[in-house]
Design a protein around this motif. Structure first.
Motif, short mmCIF file in Angstrom:
data_model
loop_
_atom_site.label_atom_id
_atom_site.label_comp_id
_atom_site.label_asym_id
_atom_site.label_seq_id
_atom_site.Cartn_x
_atom_site.Cartn_y
_atom_site.Cartn_z
N THR A 33 70.92 -97.51 0.49
CA THR A 33 69.80 -96.58 0.61
C THR A 33 68.57 -97.20 -0.04
O THR A 33 68.63 -97.70 -1.17
CB THR A 33 70.12 -95.25 -0.07
OG1 THR A 33 71.32 -94.72 0.50
CG2 THR A 33 68.99 -94.26 0.15
N THR A 48 66.42 -85.36 12.95
CA THR A 48 65.63 -86.10 11.97
C THR A 48 64.28 -86.51 12.55
O THR A 48 63.25 -86.47 11.86
CB THR A 48 66.40 -87.34 11.49
OG1 THR A 48 67.64 -86.94 10.92
CG2 THR A 48 65.60 -88.11 10.45
N TYR A 71 65.36 -94.47 7.03
CA TYR A 71 65.70 -93.68 8.21
C TYR A 71 67.21 -93.55 8.42
O TYR A 71 67.70 -92.46 8.74
CB TYR A 71 65.05 -94.30 9.45
CG TYR A 71 65.08 -93.39 10.65
CD1 TYR A 71 64.42 -92.17 10.63
CD2 TYR A 71 65.78 -93.73 11.80
CE1 TYR A 71 64.44 -91.32 11.72
CE2 TYR A 71 65.81 -92.89 12.89
CZ TYR A 71 65.13 -91.68 12.85
OH TYR A 71 65.16 -90.84 13.93
N LYS A 85 68.51 -91.03 6.10
CA LYS A 85 68.12 -89.68 6.53
C LYS A 85 69.07 -89.15 7.59
O LYS A 85 69.47 -87.97 7.55
CB LYS A 85 66.70 -89.71 7.11
CG LYS A 85 65.59 -89.76 6.11
CD LYS A 85 64.26 -89.68 6.84
CE LYS A 85 63.10 -89.83 5.90
NZ LYS A 85 61.81 -89.82 6.62
N GLY A 91 65.36 -86.29 -0.14
CA GLY A 91 66.57 -86.48 0.63
C GLY A 91 66.90 -85.23 1.44
O GLY A 91 66.37 -84.16 1.20
N GLY A 92 67.79 -85.37 2.40
CA GLY A 92 68.11 -84.25 3.27
C GLY A 92 69.12 -83.28 2.71
O GLY A 92 69.43 -82.27 3.34
N TYR A 125 61.63 -90.63 -1.45
CA TYR A 125 61.77 -90.72 0.00
C TYR A 125 62.84 -91.75 0.33
O TYR A 125 62.96 -92.77 -0.34
CB TYR A 125 60.41 -91.17 0.55
CG TYR A 125 60.20 -90.95 2.02
CD1 TYR A 125 59.99 -89.67 2.52
CD2 TYR A 125 60.17 -92.02 2.91
CE1 TYR A 125 59.76 -89.47 3.87
CE2 TYR A 125 59.95 -91.84 4.25
CZ TYR A 125 59.74 -90.56 4.73
OH TYR A 125 59.52 -90.36 6.07
N GLN A 184 72.43 -88.25 5.92
CA GLN A 184 72.32 -87.03 5.14
C GLN A 184 72.17 -85.81 6.03
O GLN A 184 72.73 -84.74 5.75
CB GLN A 184 71.16 -87.13 4.14
CG GLN A 184 71.42 -88.14 3.04
CD GLN A 184 70.51 -87.97 1.84
OE1 GLN A 184 69.90 -86.92 1.64
NE2 GLN A 184 70.42 -88.99 1.02
N ARG A 185 71.43 -85.97 7.13
CA ARG A 185 71.30 -84.85 8.07
C ARG A 185 72.65 -84.53 8.73
O ARG A 185 72.98 -83.36 8.96
CB ARG A 185 70.26 -85.19 9.13
CG ARG A 185 70.02 -84.07 10.14
CD ARG A 185 69.39 -82.86 9.48
NE ARG A 185 69.46 -81.67 10.31
CZ ARG A 185 68.42 -80.86 10.54
NH1 ARG A 185 67.25 -81.12 9.99
NH2 ARG A 185 68.56 -79.79 11.30
#
Length: 366
Positions: free
Chosen positions: A59, A23, A79, A82, A207-208, A76, A85-86
């Motif tokens: 979120t 990320t 962190y 993110k 989003g990822g 967006y 999701q990653r």
């Protein structure tokens, strides 16, 4: 085969550390990222413990517009979200990709823009080796990411992923009660207000998970086109779809049946930018103009390259990205340019691109 037993792989300490690294890779640390790193292990452990209980951190969303290559709303996320999701993406996406048809090309390792272009170019070259006149039919989905139906998407997720905890993780980021992601079919990105957006559809582009979920959502259409209709030359890059055949009427029939399937099963429609043309006329696809005997980059693509390389050079100059991150962009453009016939553009592009640091900024930082 559906995906099973991936929840504990997703929430493992090792996967979360890897997800955080991916990320933040090559990016300038913001206040939010620096704060996370000040208590790195504690924050990773906190995420892991909360995920295990499905007590997900709230979120936080922010919204902005992007205008390149077309205007659209980007939502967006914070962190921590993110990273989570990653972590989901890193474990699931390789397994999801194994379930997709061969000629789907977006966000699949080894199958990007260049491979998609080469595949369509190979099909177009068939005409030069035959005595038949070939046609292509091109269409894309109207407001794709903003029209993805949550209930349908969750049903698809449940069929492809036989792991209830993992499905619930995904549900949290799709069926948000924090803000709506969807748009009416006639919605305008520039003027729409948040209270006009829709709760029952749409996924956030920022989003990822968006591209993985997009591939999953259109997989039923891919399978229908290939397995039920038997379309031999069918290619998709996210929501851009092209079918190729020597029979013009057959292409029209394919399109009619695909549109009915898209509307009935996925609650989507093709937009009005459809094109049914002879292959000799050339086709715009994944940033290229593709003809049976040559390939050029689209004018819009060359302009976007110039702007992006200028941004990369400026960010590198002020230490916002490192050399590795700048080189990623350079290498991706070198690959895209390798198979195009834009000789003058290539020479001019690289003659104007220089990476250098601003020493005054360096002295201030040290």
């Amino acid at each position: 085969m559906p995906i099973k037993n991936k929840f504990y792989d997703i929430i493992s300490f090792e996967n979360l550390i890897r997800a955080e690294k991916n990320t933040s890779k090559g990016k300038r640390y913001t206040t939010e990222v620096l704060s996370f790193h000040n208590n790195f292990e504690e924050n990773i452990l906190d995420i892991r413990n909360r995920l295990e209980k499905l007590d997900l951190p709230l979120t936080h969303y922010s919204t902005f517009l992007v205008y390149d290559p077309k205007v659209r709303i980007v939502i967006y996320i914070d962190y921590k979200s993110k990273i989570i999701q990653r972590a989901i993406y890193d474990i699931l996406n390789p397994e999801i990709c194994k379930m997709l048809i061969t000629d789907t090309y977006s966000c699949i390792e080894g199958r990007g823009q260049l491979k998609a272009m080469q595949r369509l170019y190979d099909w177009f070259q068939i005409q030069t080796r035959s005595n038949q006149k070939w046609y292509y039919y091109k269409f894309d989905v109207s407001k794709f990411f903003y029209r993805i139906d949550h209930e349908i998407l969750m049903n698809i997720c449940s069929k492809m992923i036989k792991d209830p905890y993992t499905v619930e993780l995904i549900r949290y980021y799709i069926c948000s009660n924090r803000r709506p992601f969807g748009m009416p079919i006639d919605g305008n990105h520039l003027t729409i207000k948040e209270d006009e957006m829709l709760w029952e559809c749409g996924i956030p582009i920022g989003g990822g998970l968006s591209h993985m979920l997009g591939n999953m959502y259109l997989d039923p259409l891919d399978q229908y086109a290939k397995r039920t209709l038997g379309i031999k030359k069918y290619i998709r890059y996210m929501d851009d779809i092209i079918i190729v055949d020597c029979d013009k009427q057959r292409l029209k029939e394919y399109r009619t049946k695909m549109e009915m399937f898209l509307n009935d099963r996925l609650k989507l429609i093709f937009n009005n930018k459809t094109a049914l043309r002879p292959v000799n006329c050339g086709c715009e696809f994944v940033g290229y103009n593709i003809f049976p005997d040559h390939v050029n980059l689209r004018k819009q693509t060359t302009l976007r390259m110039k702007r992006q390389l200028k941004r990369v050079a400026n960010r590198y100059k002020y230490y916002e990205i490192d050399f590795a991150k700048a080189n990623e962009t350079v290498q991706s453009y070198l690959a895209l340019l390798k198979y195009s016939d834009n000789k003058r553009f290539k020479e001019k592009l690289w003659s104007e691109f220089v990476l250098t640091h601003n020493l005054e900024v360096h002295d201030e930082q040290h």
